[in-house]
Design a protein around this motif. Structure first.
Motif, PDB file in Angstrom:
ATOM      1  N   ASP A  32      40.380-168.523  13.010  1.00  0.00           N
ATOM      2  CA  ASP A  32      39.707-169.573  13.759  1.00  0.00           C
ATOM      3  C   ASP A  32      40.472-169.898  15.040  1.00  0.00           C
ATOM      4  N   ILE A  33      39.763-170.479  16.004  1.00  0.00           N
ATOM      5  CA  ILE A  33      40.387-170.934  17.243  1.00  0.00           C
ATOM      6  C   ILE A  33      40.785-172.394  17.087  1.00  0.00           C
ATOM      7  N   HIS A  34      42.080-172.677  17.309  1.00  0.00           N
ATOM      8  CA  HIS A  34      42.607-174.038  17.248  1.00  0.00           C
ATOM      9  C   HIS A  34      43.147-174.448  18.613  1.00  0.00           C
ATOM     10  N   THR A  54      44.162-168.507  14.363  1.00  0.00           N
ATOM     11  CA  THR A  54      44.878-168.593  13.097  1.00  0.00           C
ATOM     12  C   THR A  54      44.716-167.299  12.281  1.00  0.00           C
ATOM     13  N   ALA A  55      45.366-167.273  11.125  1.00  0.00           N
ATOM     14  CA  ALA A  55      45.220-166.151  10.181  1.00  0.00           C
ATOM     15  C   ALA A  55      45.354-166.678   8.761  1.00  0.00           C
ATOM     16  N   LYS A 106      35.147-171.268  14.237  1.00  0.00           N
ATOM     17  CA  LYS A 106      35.513-170.521  13.036  1.00  0.00           C
ATOM     18  C   LYS A 106      35.076-169.064  13.157  1.00  0.00           C
ATOM     19  N   TRP A 107      35.863-168.201  12.512  1.00  0.00           N
ATOM     20  CA  TRP A 107      35.527-166.779  12.441  1.00  0.00           C
ATOM     21  C   TRP A 107      36.213-166.207  11.207  1.00  0.00           C
ATOM     22  N   THR A 108      35.414-165.724  10.264  1.00  0.00           N
ATOM     23  CA  THR A 108      35.949-165.103   9.060  1.00  0.00           C
ATOM     24  C   THR A 108      35.878-163.595   9.221  1.00  0.00           C
TER      25      THR A 108
END
Length: 397
Positions: A250-252, A242-243, A270-272
């Protein structure tokens, strides 16, 4: 009794050591034929190994296809997939050819085009650069297996292709090509990006207009690849980054049980980060479940998803640490062992290293980590792997 216990413990230790050694011994390393890069591999139900790869100018590459009937000992003469010369992209390592093969050996290939005029569809309006109009291309192998039909651009409602697309094949003649991009008339930004799927019900002869499948307004990471996969039951899986707010990358996981009409969504990781990390994802069938792999920060992970569900297991990380682990690949053998493969220390146009590790069906690592040390991995490339009937694996790079 204590003596018997010591003997039993010794036998367990020896068995573990033998298993550890055999895990590494079962992996055979192989260079991609013809000096190619960015391998993508699949094995059909008859044991034929199908492989695509890129060659040529990284900005205007060609896609080639070969197959093997002896588990990679020899390969056929390469066939160029793209009819328009130089219409593929190796730059960035995430926009190259993706491969899908049916049980009976029908071959489909999809890739990001390098020229707006490729594929026979007028580029969509919007954007200010020729790059904004690059096509999502698709081609299928002809019935005799001697050549590919001319590629087609499947982007008719969308524009702004950037990160790599993907292709998957199911039963009943279903073929799915997925990418992320923007709808015509909407701004070209990550927040408005959607995940799109074009469906064919006649073995790729014709495709319906693409339709958006992500149910949440997450945006999509512009220069990250997504993946699409169909399990043995016909369930469709899409993995994408996502963005949201330009920083929630994040990976969905998206799952469809009705041949792509509707999708459900689950957040996996999650990854910020306020930048596009140029990542990829991977899938593999594992008995009655699907393995999925992705990158977060400088590490790669895989998890197991039971067929037809969103119930992903706890992620398993590649053992140890590296400079920057990217581009995971997966293979699963008949006993449920999983080979996880990744690159390490690659950079923009720079060579790096390749590594892999085998895990048992419970996710426990076996043996040691195998490696192709830097600078053995070619620039812009990554690895692929497949399992053999004897339980061994072949790693291609």
């Amino acid at each position: 009794m204590r003596r018997l216990l010591r003997i039993a413990l010794s036998l367990v230790t020896l068995a573990g050591a033998a298993l550890s050694c055999s895990a590494q011994d079962r992996v055979r390393l192989m260079r991609v034929p013809d000096g190619g890069i960015q391998p993508e591999v699949a094995v059909d139900s008859r044991g034929t190994v199908h492989l695509v790869y890129l060659k040529g100018d990284p900005a205007h590459s060609d896609v080639y296809y070969v197959r093997s009937s002896d588990w990679g000992a020899t390969f056929s003469t390469p066939i160029r997939v793209n009819s328009v010369q130089g219409s593929a992209i190796a730059i960035g390592s995430i926009r190259g050819a993706r491969l899908a093969v049916t049980k009976d050996g029908q071959v489909y290939v999809a890739w990001n085009g390098s020229r707006p005029d490729s594929g026979g569809v007028t580029p969509a309006a919007g954007g200010s650069d020729a790059f904004d109009h690059m096509p999502m291309l698709f081609a299928k192998l002809n019935a005799s297996g001697t050549a590919f039909e001319p590629e087609r651009n499947l982007m008719r409602l969308t524009y702004g292709l950037d990160g790599g697309g993907s292709v998957a094949a199911g039963g009943h003649g279903d073929v799915y090509v997925a990418w992320h991009g923007n709808r015509r008339g909407l701004a070209l930004d990550e927040g408005h990006r959607r995940v799109w799927v074009a469906r064919s019900r006649d073995q790729g002869a014709g495709f319906a207009l693409e339709h958006a499948v992500n149910v949440q307004s997450t945006g999509a990471c512009g220069c990250c690849a997504l993946g699409i996969f169909v399990d043995r039951q016909g369930t469709i899986y899409v993995l994408y980054r996502t963005a949201t707010g330009t920083v929630h990358r994040d990976i969905h996981l998206l799952v469809s049980r009705d041949r792509g009409r509707t999708f459900e969504d689950r957040l996996l990781d999650k990854w910020t980060i306020g930048a596009c990390p140029m990542t990829s994802v991977a899938f593999a069938q594992a008995g009655h479940s699907v393995r999925v792999a992705w990158q977060t920060k400088s590490q790669v992970y895989f998890a197991s998803v039971p067929d037809g569900t969103l119930d992903a297991s706890k992620p398993i990380a590649a053992p140890g640490s590296g400079k920057l682990r990217k581009y995971p690949a997966l293979a699963v053998n008949s006993t449920g062992d999983t080979l996880l493969e990744w690159t390490d220390g690659t950079g923009w146009g720079a060579r790096g290293s390749l590594a892999w590790r085998v895990f048992d069906r419970q996710g426990r690592p076996l043996g040691e980590t195998g490696r192709v040390p830097a600078p053995g991995l070619p620039a812009w490339s990554f690895g692929a792997a497949f399992a053999k009937p004897d339980g061994g694996f072949v790693v291609l790079y």
